[in-house]
Design an enzyme around this catalytic site. Structure first.
Site, PDB file in Angstrom:
ATOM      1  N   GLU A 188       0.792  -1.249  -0.096  1.00  0.00           N
ATOM      2  CA  GLU A 188       0.113   0.035   0.086  1.00  0.00           C
ATOM      3  C   GLU A 188       0.993   1.087   0.166  1.00  0.00           C
ATOM      4  O   GLU A 188       1.453   1.498   1.025  1.00  0.00           O
ATOM      5  CB  GLU A 188      -1.010   0.113   1.273  1.00  0.00           C
ATOM      6  CG  GLU A 188      -1.936  -1.220   1.345  1.00  0.00           C
ATOM      7  CD  GLU A 188      -2.653  -1.146   2.755  1.00  0.00           C
ATOM      8  OE1 GLU A 188      -3.914  -1.775   2.806  1.00  0.00           O
ATOM      9  OE2 GLU A 188      -2.151  -0.610   3.814  1.00  0.00           O
ATOM     10  N   HIS A 191       0.317   3.739   3.072  1.00  0.00           N
ATOM     11  CA  HIS A 191       0.356   3.317   4.479  1.00  0.00           C
ATOM     12  C   HIS A 191       1.944   3.541   4.943  1.00  0.00           C
ATOM     13  O   HIS A 191       2.755   2.930   4.543  1.00  0.00           O
ATOM     14  CB  HIS A 191      -0.077   1.897   4.604  1.00  0.00           C
ATOM     15  CG  HIS A 191      -0.199   1.418   6.133  1.00  0.00           C
ATOM     16  ND1 HIS A 191      -1.268   1.047   6.711  1.00  0.00           N
ATOM     17  CD2 HIS A 191       0.997   1.015   6.580  1.00  0.00           C
ATOM     18  CE1 HIS A 191      -0.742   0.799   7.739  1.00  0.00           C
ATOM     19  NE2 HIS A 191       0.451   0.410   8.005  1.00  0.00           N
TER      20      HIS A 191
END
Length: 219
Positions: A188, A191
């Site tokens: 991700e 993130h």
């Protein structure tokens, strides 16, 4: 590409937590831009640990002129994390009925961390992107909630199936946040975390200072 260590890996869970007791603070009262699309009644989404906020502010100070950090989601109550993980795991189970429970758990952890080790529930993680001086999001290749299935893997930080401009913006984001001491979860691009078990593993810290926590108004 080097091996990606998933959140569900036993070596992540094996990191001991020595909770430091640092408080959660509201990023909406800082100099950071905050995306209100995930607004909740208590404003939990905008909270992070005090040390995380300080590092985000340091990262923002290192960005090029006209570029700003945009916080999408920080703290996530444990019950919400459980719901997100359960829902995504069920989607994968329905789409892949031949998968074992372990396969489902591993695949789910690419996008939602297992509740027992999730950095968001510790106030240690932030989903974050870049915006211009007027608050408009820059192109980083996918939205900040694109699953691996929806994005054909473009949600991975090192994905090749994104534009040169998106790749350039990811490099800017990564340089600023890494320089401030945060680590990325490679599945991700949005993130980033500091002080949780995943951070501890990636930085070879023997312990994590942040464990599951709660907003002051909740028990």
């Amino acid at each position: 590409m080097s091996e990606i260590v998933l959140m569900c890996a036993p070596r992540v869970a094996a990191i001991p937590v020595h909770e430091c007791g640092e408080r959660l603070v509201d990023a909406r009262y800082s100099r950071l831009l905050v995306d209100h699309s995930r607004q909740d009644l208590e404003g939990a989404f905008a909270h992070v640990r005090e040390g995380v906020l300080g590092r985000l502010l340091a990262a923002q100070a290192g960005l090029p002129d006209g570029v700003r950090l945009l916080v999408v989601e920080g703290y996530r109550p444990p019950e919400l994390q459980e719901r997100y993980f359960g829902q995504y795991a069920q989607e994968l189970r329905d789409a892949n009925p031949q998968w074992s429970g372990d396969q489902v758990r591993r695949a789910a952890s690419r996008y939602v961390a297992p509740p027992e080790i999730a950095p968001h529930t510790a106030g240690a993680a932030v989903d974050i992107t870049l915006a211009d001086a007027d608050g408009r999001e820059l192109d980083l290749g996918t939205s900040t909630n694109a699953t691996p299935e929806q994005s054909n893997g473009a949600c991975y930080m090192d994905a090749k199936n994104i534009s040169a401009k998106a790749r350039y913006h990811r490099r800017i984001l990564a340089s600023a946040l890494t320089g401030a001491g945060l680590v990325n979860y490679p599945t991700e691009w949005w993130h980033w975390s500091y002080g949780d078990r995943y951070w501890a593993l990636m930085t070879r810290s023997p312990t994590a200072p942040y464990g599951p926590t709660w907003l002051p108004s909740t028990p």
